[in-house]
Design a protein around this motif. Structure first.
Motif, PDB file in Angstrom:
ATOM      1  N   ALA A 141       0.826  -1.213   0.000  1.00 25.52           N
ATOM      2  CA  ALA A 141       0.000   0.000   0.000  1.00 25.52           C
ATOM      3  C   ALA A 141       0.859   1.262   0.000  1.00 25.52           C
ATOM      4  O   ALA A 141       0.384   2.334  -0.373  1.00 25.52           O
ATOM      5  CB  ALA A 141      -0.953  -0.005   1.195  1.00 25.52           C
ATOM      6  N   GLY A 142       2.106   1.156   0.410  1.00 27.63           N
ATOM      7  CA  GLY A 142       3.003   2.302   0.344  1.00 27.63           C
ATOM      8  C   GLY A 142       3.388   2.659  -1.074  1.00 27.63           C
ATOM      9  O   GLY A 142       3.704   3.803  -1.382  1.00 27.63           O
ATOM     10  N   LYS A 143       3.362   1.674  -1.964  1.00 29.80           N
ATOM     11  CA  LYS A 143       3.705   1.908  -3.364  1.00 29.80           C
ATOM     12  C   LYS A 143       2.471   2.082  -4.242  1.00 29.80           C
ATOM     13  O   LYS A 143       2.513   2.746  -5.260  1.00 29.80           O
ATOM     14  CB  LYS A 143       4.543   0.751  -3.896  1.00 29.80           C
ATOM     15  CG  LYS A 143       5.912   0.681  -3.264  1.00 29.80           C
ATOM     16  CD  LYS A 143       6.741  -0.423  -3.862  1.00 29.80           C
ATOM     17  CE  LYS A 143       8.125  -0.440  -3.232  1.00 29.80           C
ATOM     18  NZ  LYS A 143       8.976  -1.492  -3.780  1.00 29.80           N
ATOM     19  N   VAL A 144       1.366   1.453  -3.858  1.00 32.25           N
ATOM     20  CA  VAL A 144       0.108   1.557  -4.614  1.00 32.25           C
ATOM     21  C   VAL A 144      -0.911   2.186  -3.663  1.00 32.25           C
ATOM     22  O   VAL A 144      -1.764   1.509  -3.098  1.00 32.25           O
ATOM     23  CB  VAL A 144      -0.371   0.169  -5.107  1.00 32.25           C
ATOM     24  CG1 VAL A 144      -1.588   0.312  -6.008  1.00 32.25           C
ATOM     25  CG2 VAL A 144       0.744  -0.572  -5.826  1.00 32.25           C
ATOM     26  N   THR A 145      -0.791   3.485  -3.476  1.00 31.93           N
ATOM     27  CA  THR A 145      -1.572   4.167  -2.440  1.00 31.93           C
ATOM     28  C   THR A 145      -3.079   4.131  -2.684  1.00 31.93           C
ATOM     29  O   THR A 145      -3.856   4.177  -1.736  1.00 31.93           O
ATOM     30  CB  THR A 145      -1.107   5.623  -2.295  1.00 31.93           C
ATOM     31  OG1 THR A 145      -1.188   6.273  -3.572  1.00 31.93           O
ATOM     32  CG2 THR A 145       0.329   5.680  -1.785  1.00 31.93           C
ATOM     33  N   GLU A 146      -3.489   3.999  -3.925  1.00 33.08           N
ATOM     34  CA  GLU A 146      -4.931   3.970  -4.229  1.00 33.08           C
ATOM     35  C   GLU A 146      -5.615   2.735  -3.632  1.00 33.08           C
ATOM     36  O   GLU A 146      -6.813   2.743  -3.388  1.00 33.08           O
ATOM     37  CB  GLU A 146      -5.172   3.975  -5.741  1.00 33.08           C
ATOM     38  CG  GLU A 146      -4.577   5.143  -6.475  1.00 33.08           C
ATOM     39  CD  GLU A 146      -3.102   4.929  -6.843  1.00 33.08           C
ATOM     40  OE1 GLU A 146      -2.618   3.781  -6.778  1.00 33.08           O
ATOM     41  OE2 GLU A 146      -2.445   5.923  -7.170  1.00 33.08           O
ATOM     42  N   ILE A 147      -4.863   1.679  -3.410  1.00 27.91           N
ATOM     43  CA  ILE A 147      -5.457   0.428  -2.939  1.00 27.91           C
ATOM     44  C   ILE A 147      -6.048   0.581  -1.542  1.00 27.91           C
ATOM     45  O   ILE A 147      -7.065  -0.034  -1.224  1.00 27.91           O
ATOM     46  CB  ILE A 147      -4.443  -0.743  -3.009  1.00 27.91           C
ATOM     47  CG1 ILE A 147      -5.149  -2.087  -2.955  1.00 27.91           C
ATOM     48  CG2 ILE A 147      -3.417  -0.667  -1.924  1.00 27.91           C
ATOM     49  CD1 ILE A 147      -5.840  -2.483  -4.209  1.00 27.91           C
ATOM     50  N   ALA A 148      -5.418   1.382  -0.695  1.00 31.10           N
ATOM     51  CA  ALA A 148      -5.919   1.555   0.669  1.00 31.10           C
ATOM     52  C   ALA A 148      -7.326   2.143   0.659  1.00 31.10           C
ATOM     53  O   ALA A 148      -8.212   1.658   1.358  1.00 31.10           O
ATOM     54  CB  ALA A 148      -4.970   2.443   1.468  1.00 31.10           C
ATOM     55  N   GLY A 149      -7.547   3.158  -0.135  1.00 29.97           N
ATOM     56  CA  GLY A 149      -8.878   3.754  -0.226  1.00 29.97           C
ATOM     57  C   GLY A 149      -9.881   2.820  -0.871  1.00 29.97           C
ATOM     58  O   GLY A 149     -11.012   2.702  -0.417  1.00 29.97           O
ATOM     59  N   PHE A 150      -9.448   2.139  -1.918  1.00 27.03           N
ATOM     60  CA  PHE A 150     -10.343   1.218  -2.627  1.00 27.03           C
ATOM     61  C   PHE A 150     -10.816   0.095  -1.712  1.00 27.03           C
ATOM     62  O   PHE A 150     -11.990  -0.261  -1.698  1.00 27.03           O
ATOM     63  CB  PHE A 150      -9.626   0.644  -3.849  1.00 27.03           C
ATOM     64  CG  PHE A 150     -10.455  -0.330  -4.630  1.00 27.03           C
ATOM     65  CD1 PHE A 150     -11.478   0.114  -5.460  1.00 27.03           C
ATOM     66  CD2 PHE A 150     -10.227  -1.690  -4.531  1.00 27.03           C
ATOM     67  CE1 PHE A 150     -12.244  -0.782  -6.179  1.00 27.03           C
ATOM     68  CE2 PHE A 150     -10.993  -2.599  -5.239  1.00 27.03           C
ATOM     69  CZ  PHE A 150     -12.009  -2.143  -6.063  1.00 27.03           C
TER      70      PHE A 150
END
Length: 67
Positions: free
Chosen positions: A14-23
Motif C-alpha cells: 500500500a506504500g507503493k500503490v496508495t490507491e489500494i488503501a482507499g479502494f
C-alpha cells in the motif's frame, strides 16, 4: 495458501500503490481481504489470529469448492 490452490492471491504494498488503501478501505496494515464473486467474504487486519484465519479459509474454501 498452498492448501487452497483455487484461491488466487495478490500481495500489494500500500506504500507503493496508495490507491489500494482507499479502494479496499484498508487503513491499517497488514490486511487480508478475501473476495468471492466481487463480494468481500473475509477480512482480517492488524493483529491476525492465524488459527482463526486458517479455520475461516478452510470453511469458506470447502463451502465453495467442495460443495
Amino acid at each position: 495458501m498452498k492448501d487452497y490452490p483455487r484461491i488466487e492471491t495478490r500481495l500489494v504494498n500500500a506504500g507503493k500503490v496508495t490507491e489500494i488503501a482507499g479502494f479496499l478501505m484498508a487503513f491499517t496494515v497488514p490486511v487480508i481481504a478475501l473476495y468471492l464473486d466481487g463480494r468481500e467474504v473475509l477480512r482480517e487486519a492488524r493483529f491476525i489470529p492465524m488459527g482463526k484465519l486458517r479455520n475461516d479459509l478452510k470453511r469458506i474454501y470447502e463451502g465453495v469448492f467442495e460443495a
